[in-house]
Design a protein around this motif. Structure first.
Motif, PDB file in Angstrom:
ATOM      1  N   ALA A  89      11.670  -0.637 -13.827  1.00  0.00           N
ATOM      2  CA  ALA A  89      11.460  -0.885 -15.058  1.00  0.00           C
ATOM      3  C   ALA A  89      11.413   0.559 -15.753  1.00  0.00           C
ATOM      4  O   ALA A  89      11.565   0.752 -17.015  1.00  0.00           O
ATOM      5  N   VAL A  90      11.056   1.542 -14.856  1.00  0.00           N
ATOM      6  CA  VAL A  90      10.839   2.803 -15.451  1.00  0.00           C
ATOM      7  C   VAL A  90      11.763   3.899 -14.882  1.00  0.00           C
ATOM      8  O   VAL A  90      11.780   5.113 -15.507  1.00  0.00           O
ATOM      9  N   ASP A  91      12.583   3.672 -14.133  1.00  0.00           N
ATOM     10  CA  ASP A  91      13.500   4.485 -13.545  1.00  0.00           C
ATOM     11  C   ASP A  91      14.922   3.788 -13.423  1.00  0.00           C
ATOM     12  O   ASP A  91      15.186   2.900 -12.586  1.00  0.00           O
ATOM     13  N   SER A  92      15.880   4.158 -14.001  1.00  0.00           N
ATOM     14  CA  SER A  92      17.415   3.851 -14.114  1.00  0.00           C
ATOM     15  C   SER A  92      17.928   4.031 -12.954  1.00  0.00           C
ATOM     16  O   SER A  92      19.120   3.392 -12.376  1.00  0.00           O
ATOM     17  N   ARG A  93      17.447   5.025 -12.179  1.00  0.00           N
ATOM     18  CA  ARG A  93      17.996   5.296 -10.518  1.00  0.00           C
ATOM     19  C   ARG A  93      17.565   4.430  -9.583  1.00  0.00           C
ATOM     20  O   ARG A  93      18.191   4.541  -8.526  1.00  0.00           O
ATOM     21  N   VAL A  94      16.952   3.643 -10.009  1.00  0.00           N
ATOM     22  CA  VAL A  94      16.182   2.709  -8.800  1.00  0.00           C
ATOM     23  C   VAL A  94      16.839   1.427  -9.085  1.00  0.00           C
ATOM     24  O   VAL A  94      16.941   0.704 -10.161  1.00  0.00           O
ATOM     25  N   GLU A 152       9.421  -4.011  -8.739  1.00  0.00           N
ATOM     26  CA  GLU A 152      10.009  -4.291 -10.465  1.00  0.00           C
ATOM     27  C   GLU A 152       9.322  -3.289 -11.158  1.00  0.00           C
ATOM     28  O   GLU A 152      10.153  -2.967 -12.153  1.00  0.00           O
ATOM     29  N   GLU A 153       8.230  -2.986 -10.991  1.00  0.00           N
ATOM     30  CA  GLU A 153       7.646  -2.104 -11.846  1.00  0.00           C
ATOM     31  C   GLU A 153       8.414  -0.681 -11.770  1.00  0.00           C
ATOM     32  O   GLU A 153       8.365  -0.033 -13.041  1.00  0.00           O
ATOM     33  N   GLU A 155       0.697  -1.239  -0.057  1.00  0.00           N
ATOM     34  CA  GLU A 155       0.013   0.020  -0.044  1.00  0.00           C
ATOM     35  C   GLU A 155       0.754   1.297  -0.156  1.00  0.00           C
ATOM     36  O   GLU A 155       0.373   2.229  -0.277  1.00  0.00           O
ATOM     37  N   ASN A 156       2.056   1.102   0.541  1.00  0.00           N
ATOM     38  CA  ASN A 156       2.786   2.368   0.501  1.00  0.00           C
ATOM     39  C   ASN A 156       4.201   2.528  -0.417  1.00  0.00           C
ATOM     40  O   ASN A 156       4.655   3.552  -0.603  1.00  0.00           O
ATOM     41  N   VAL A 157       4.364   1.430  -1.332  1.00  0.00           N
ATOM     42  CA  VAL A 157       5.469   1.550  -2.057  1.00  0.00           C
ATOM     43  C   VAL A 157       5.345   2.814  -2.974  1.00  0.00           C
ATOM     44  O   VAL A 157       6.357   3.531  -3.149  1.00  0.00           O
ATOM     45  N   THR A 158       4.396   2.573  -3.764  1.00  0.00           N
ATOM     46  CA  THR A 158       4.537   3.647  -5.015  1.00  0.00           C
ATOM     47  C   THR A 158       4.385   5.141  -4.579  1.00  0.00           C
ATOM     48  O   THR A 158       4.862   6.069  -5.054  1.00  0.00           O
ATOM     49  N   ALA A 159       3.423   5.533  -3.255  1.00  0.00           N
ATOM     50  CA  ALA A 159       3.603   6.483  -2.793  1.00  0.00           C
ATOM     51  C   ALA A 159       4.884   7.134  -2.401  1.00  0.00           C
ATOM     52  O   ALA A 159       5.392   8.329  -2.324  1.00  0.00           O
ATOM     53  N   LEU A 160       5.506   6.364  -1.611  1.00  0.00           N
ATOM     54  CA  LEU A 160       6.858   6.748  -1.087  1.00  0.00           C
ATOM     55  C   LEU A 160       7.749   6.941  -2.330  1.00  0.00           C
ATOM     56  O   LEU A 160       8.582   7.766  -2.216  1.00  0.00           O
ATOM     57  N   ASP A 179       3.239 -10.178  -0.161  1.00  0.00           N
ATOM     58  CA  ASP A 179       2.326  -9.530  -1.021  1.00  0.00           C
ATOM     59  C   ASP A 179       3.005  -8.970  -2.297  1.00  0.00           C
ATOM     60  O   ASP A 179       3.751  -9.775  -2.991  1.00  0.00           O
ATOM     61  N   ARG A 180       2.302  -8.012  -2.891  1.00  0.00           N
ATOM     62  CA  ARG A 180       2.668  -7.344  -4.216  1.00  0.00           C
ATOM     63  C   ARG A 180       3.851  -6.342  -4.347  1.00  0.00           C
ATOM     64  O   ARG A 180       3.867  -5.591  -5.111  1.00  0.00           O
ATOM     65  N   THR A 181       4.520  -6.415  -2.869  1.00  0.00           N
ATOM     66  CA  THR A 181       5.483  -5.435  -2.877  1.00  0.00           C
ATOM     67  C   THR A 181       6.645  -5.632  -3.824  1.00  0.00           C
ATOM     68  O   THR A 181       7.093  -4.572  -4.580  1.00  0.00           O
TER      69      THR A 181
END
Length: 325
Positions: free
Chosen positions: A57-62, A53-54, A15-20, A46-48
């Motif tokens: 896939a869109v940010d090379s700094r991660v 991973e998503e 629930e917090n991954v994307t927002a953080l 869970d889906r963490t």
């Protein structure tokens, strides 16, 4: 090479991954320096990991690190620190109880020359009886035992110079005591007040039982800070006192036997047993100290195993890297 590395461990925080991530990216882009995010999935069920991973896939700094199982927060942080490339490393929780907008305050203190900058939850939103009182007691004891005068050892929200954090071995639940361990290496430490908003999503992984385990860790830290490199001085001292006391007691019994010619075992049997136990215990303590010295030697050997196992790492290659290759 990035200047800053942000290490965030996650365990069942879908629930917090994307927002953080969104908040971190916004803050760090406003800082105006190169950075990377090292997001560690500590065996989530869970889906963490899928969300992480998503993001990768869109940010090379991660950089996403997936551990094979739940090794615990300390090991997850150790995995992030081991793969950090920035000159400065900042660690925080993934439950949104650490506000990324506080990060510039940490970075400014590092720029002033401090080696470790620790967050201080001056106004905590946790339960007063179950969390805040035990935490205050543990923090007070830790400050007294370690000699590091800060208010909050427990928070993960801290910033470090990379050369400092990578010299500190992490295992068990030792991430709480990094400032105390860093002080042993001569690091300069300061703290800044931070906010502590309540958790709005997900389930807390902290409980009163974990607080009790901290008190046992305090004893470990005290021993490490004073005798980490000389365990024989600790065990050998008690062992020598025990052997000396046993020998004196045995000598007294021998003199008494010569003077009185009595049946010493019948008359002073408990003293014989006590002398024997003291001598045997003292020899064992000295032996433990010698084994500790061997462990110290092994610690300084080049073979060092990490306290975690990585299943995979995911990072998107930027267009510049693709052209160079």
């Amino acid at each position: 090479m990035p200047k800053y590395s942000i290490v965030v461990p996650f365990h069942n925080e879908e629930e917090n991954v994307t927002a953080l991530y969104d908040r971190l990216k916004d803050v760090m882009e406003h800082v105006g320096e190169t950075f990377e995010m090292i997001l560690v999935d500590d065996g989530s069920r869970d889906r963490t990991y899928r969300l992480l991973e998503e993001i990768a896939a869109v940010d090379s700094r991660v950089l996403v690190i997936k551990l094979r199982r739940n090794f615990g927060q300390t090991s997850a942080l150790a995995a992030g620190f081991d793969h950090a490339q920035g000159d400065y490393v900042l660690a925080m929780d993934g439950d949104l109880q650490h506000d990324p907008r506080e990060i510039p305050g940490f970075l400014s203190k590092l720029e002033e020359g401090y080696d470790v900058v620790s967050g201080w939850r001056a106004q905590r939103a946790d339960n007063f009886v179950m969390r805040r009182i035990p935490s205050r007691i543990a923090n007070w004891l830790m400050a007294k035992l370690s000699g590091v005068d800060i208010h909050d050892f427990g928070t993960t929200f801290k910033a470090y110079r990379r050369e400092v954090i990578q010299n500190i071995p992490l295992y068990g639940q030792m991430h709480r005591f990094i400032p105390a361990l860093a002080s042993w290496y001569g690091a300069s430490i300061c703290e800044i007040p931070i906010s502590n908003p309540p958790r709005v999503a997900g389930k807390s992984h902290y409980g009163i039982t974990r607080t009790f385990r901290v008190f046992f860790d305090l004893l470990t830290i005290r021993f490490l800070l004073k005798y980490m490199m000389r365990p024989l001085h600790f065990f050998g001292s008690f062992g020598a006192i025990s052997v000396l006391a046993g020998m004196l007691m045995a000598l007294w019994l021998a003199v008494l036997k010569v003077v009185t010619h009595g049946h010493m075992l019948a008359q002073h049997g408990p003293w014989f047993i006590m002398a024997s136990v003291l001598i045997l215990a003292g020899v064992q303590l000295i032996g433990i100290g010698l084994l500790g010295e061997l462990q110290v030697r092994h610690y300084h050997s080049p073979q060092h195993r990490a306290p975690y196992a990585v299943e995979r790492m995911v990072r998107l290659r930027s267009s510049e890297e693709t052209m160079l290759s």
